[in-house]
Design a protein around this motif. Sequence first.
Motif, short mmCIF file in Angstrom:
data_model
loop_
_atom_site.label_atom_id
_atom_site.label_comp_id
_atom_site.label_asym_id
_atom_site.label_seq_id
_atom_site.Cartn_x
_atom_site.Cartn_y
_atom_site.Cartn_z
N ASN A 136 -64.53 -38.50 17.28
CA ASN A 136 -63.76 -38.00 18.41
C ASN A 136 -64.08 -36.53 18.66
OD1 ASN A 136 -61.84 -37.28 20.32
ND2 ASN A 136 -60.21 -38.48 19.35
N PRO A 137 -64.63 -36.19 19.84
CA PRO A 137 -64.97 -34.78 20.09
C PRO A 137 -63.76 -33.87 20.19
CG PRO A 137 -65.25 -36.09 22.08
CD PRO A 137 -64.98 -37.06 20.96
N LEU A 138 -62.56 -34.45 20.35
CA LEU A 138 -61.35 -33.64 20.42
C LEU A 138 -60.84 -33.25 19.04
CD1 LEU A 138 -59.40 -35.58 23.20
CD2 LEU A 138 -60.83 -33.54 23.45
N SER A 139 -61.35 -33.90 18.00
CA SER A 139 -60.92 -33.61 16.64
C SER A 139 -61.97 -32.74 15.95
CB SER A 139 -60.72 -34.91 15.84
OG SER A 139 -59.78 -35.74 16.47
N PRO A 140 -61.56 -31.59 15.41
CA PRO A 140 -62.53 -30.76 14.70
C PRO A 140 -63.06 -31.49 13.47
CG PRO A 140 -60.28 -29.98 14.33
CD PRO A 140 -60.20 -31.03 15.39
N PRO A 141 -64.37 -31.50 13.27
CA PRO A 141 -64.92 -32.23 12.12
C PRO A 141 -64.51 -31.61 10.79
CG PRO A 141 -66.61 -30.89 13.18
CD PRO A 141 -65.40 -30.83 14.05
N ARG A 142 -63.98 -32.43 9.92
CA ARG A 142 -63.59 -31.97 8.58
C ARG A 142 -64.79 -32.10 7.64
NH1 ARG A 142 -60.46 -35.53 6.53
NH2 ARG A 142 -59.58 -34.16 4.94
N PRO A 143 -64.83 -31.30 6.59
CA PRO A 143 -65.98 -31.34 5.68
C PRO A 143 -66.25 -32.73 5.11
CG PRO A 143 -64.65 -29.40 5.25
CD PRO A 143 -63.90 -30.21 6.26
N ALA A 144 -65.19 -33.47 4.74
CA ALA A 144 -65.39 -34.81 4.18
C ALA A 144 -66.03 -35.73 5.21
CB ALA A 144 -64.07 -35.38 3.70
N SER A 145 -65.64 -35.58 6.48
CA SER A 145 -66.21 -36.41 7.54
C SER A 145 -67.68 -36.07 7.77
CB SER A 145 -65.42 -36.22 8.84
OG SER A 145 -64.06 -36.58 8.67
N ILE A 146 -68.02 -34.78 7.68
CA ILE A 146 -69.41 -34.38 7.85
C ILE A 146 -70.27 -34.95 6.74
CG2 ILE A 146 -70.95 -32.38 7.81
CD1 ILE A 146 -68.81 -30.81 9.26
N LEU A 147 -69.77 -34.96 5.52
CA LEU A 147 -70.51 -35.56 4.42
C LEU A 147 -70.74 -37.05 4.66
CD1 LEU A 147 -69.04 -33.97 1.15
CD2 LEU A 147 -71.40 -33.87 1.96
N LEU A 148 -69.72 -37.74 5.14
CA LEU A 148 -69.85 -39.17 5.42
C LEU A 148 -70.87 -39.41 6.53
CD1 LEU A 148 -68.91 -42.07 4.94
CD2 LEU A 148 -67.05 -41.66 6.56
N ILE A 149 -70.82 -38.61 7.58
CA ILE A 149 -71.77 -38.75 8.68
C ILE A 149 -73.19 -38.51 8.19
CG2 ILE A 149 -72.52 -37.66 10.84
CD1 ILE A 149 -69.54 -37.23 11.48
N ALA A 150 -73.37 -37.51 7.34
CA ALA A 150 -74.71 -37.19 6.84
C ALA A 150 -75.30 -38.34 6.04
CB ALA A 150 -74.65 -35.92 5.99
N THR A 151 -74.50 -38.95 5.16
CA THR A 151 -75.01 -40.07 4.36
C THR A 151 -75.26 -41.30 5.23
OG1 THR A 151 -72.70 -40.58 3.77
CG2 THR A 151 -73.99 -39.33 2.17
N MET A 152 -74.44 -41.51 6.24
CA MET A 152 -74.68 -42.62 7.17
C MET A 152 -76.02 -42.45 7.89
SD MET A 152 -70.93 -43.22 8.90
CE MET A 152 -71.57 -44.40 10.06
N LYS A 153 -76.27 -41.24 8.36
CA LYS A 153 -77.53 -40.98 9.06
C LYS A 153 -78.71 -41.12 8.12
CE LYS A 153 -79.66 -37.90 12.41
NZ LYS A 153 -79.48 -36.71 13.27
N LEU A 154 -78.58 -40.64 6.90
CA LEU A 154 -79.65 -40.77 5.91
C LEU A 154 -79.96 -42.23 5.63
CD1 LEU A 154 -81.47 -39.22 3.82
CD2 LEU A 154 -79.62 -39.61 2.17
N LEU A 155 -78.93 -43.04 5.52
CA LEU A 155 -79.10 -44.46 5.20
C LEU A 155 -79.64 -45.24 6.40
CD1 LEU A 155 -78.68 -46.28 2.77
CD2 LEU A 155 -76.35 -46.69 3.51
N ALA A 156 -79.26 -44.82 7.60
CA ALA A 156 -79.70 -45.53 8.80
C ALA A 156 -81.11 -45.15 9.21
CB ALA A 156 -78.74 -45.25 9.95
#
Length: 502
Positions: A145-165
């Motif tokens: 959600n672009p209205l929600s500021p990204p939290r550090p834990a969410s950024i870590l999850l996004i990074a691993t998702m992108k790495l795996l994909a």
Amino acid sequence: MDIASESRIIIPRIRPSCIQCQRSKKRCDRGKPHCSACIRYGRECVYVLRDDSASMSSVENASLSPVKAAQESEESSHAVFFLDSVLFRRSMNRLPELELSFTDPLLSFIGDFTSDRDFVHLYFSTIHPSMPFLSKKKFTERILNPLSPPRPASILLIATMKLLADQRPEQGPRCRAYYSIKSSLLEAESSCSLELRVLQAIILMAVFEVGHAIYPAAYLTVGYCVRYGNALGLHKAVEHYSEEGFSVTESEERRRSWWAILVLDRYMNLGCVDRAFLTADPSKKSILPIDDAIWEENREINAPVRRLFEPPTTAMGRFSLTAQSAILLGNVFRSIHEPPFSEAFWQNDVKVLDSTLVALTSVSLEEGRHRGIGVCSPSTICYSARLLLHDKERYAVDEFPFAATEDFIPQDFKRDIADGMLQLAEAIHSGSCSPDEITPLCLESIYRSAVFFGREYSRTGTLSEAASCAAIKGALDVIGKRWKAASVYAQMIDARMVTGIL
């Protein structure tokens, strides 16, 4: 005005003061080497000259800075969380949120995920179907959600998702992004935080390392998942449909995360049965993941509750069958590790376990046909479990002298499994089955099937057996462009054929 009064100079009283408790030595010493407050908390008194008419000295300000006080408070809350859970639950009941500063390489790797979401689609279309422990709806609504500021834990999850994909990493699996994420996960461990999103990022990192044969990191990361999940109490999520303090959807996501850890923990030990898995078997009343279709539609409240003791059906869903196959694989490990009371008892146990694996395989294959899934990971895990159960070379000879007998279980099932994997290999070569459909959980059974054909060729000299072995090896080479572990398996086939270790 009195001149004497005008010329009077007020001299502030200067007396030693303990900077630990802000008490003057006169008030707190009373003839003792340490003040009572410092004795109570096991501190050393440190006295400085204190001006009663002035504010706290710079030394005091430094020792009691808000940043340091907050840090000490966070560290104390984590200590209480592990040392006295009852006190923590009744007094604080919440751990501090994760705070991290990410490096430029990691941030540049992630990019603008609010607008560039191709990797999200790749993840949910290729990785997620076989390991669906993330709530797609919650992920889209809360993390992307672009209205929600990204939290550090969410950024870590996004990074691993992108790495795996990332299906074609230019620098190979051990790329710069991989090490940046590993470094950030290590920093998260030291930041006094325990969060589900961080654990889910670690699970995805374990899948990445297993799929690309990054050892011993993969083995250690799975163990880390177990410890982290236990600290979060996820092992209890499989025992209760709705946990206290969590919604039904949150409990289901926590439960699925724990099942994902259990599956990885069992699968990790297939190549070396001497290693014991780290997660205990859930009870027979443990709750299985709900049907994947219901999970994707976010209708958890209306989902029927399935428990581990119930016979498997196609209505349970792919991930539920995967969880059950992992439990049966654990039973196979136990059959190999624990010396039986007698040969008859062991043979009966093997027959029952083999029949259960056959039944689960049939349901899994039917579920795959019903839902249009070409390769079903529950089936391949069951194949690996059956091949392990009847592999006499992986039994301890001293404890299982009768394991070499083959008259009580038909051995033609090995060819059936190998023929099935050969058909899969041919589908990969023809292009009717994409390597993206193959998950890391399928690779071991494909490899064992190639070994079977190689053994048969060595025994009989039949060229068709050699051709079958080569076809499966070629398919592993193709899959190796997606998962490096497949290329490692192909190399091991070559090594077995050259050395004659079949």
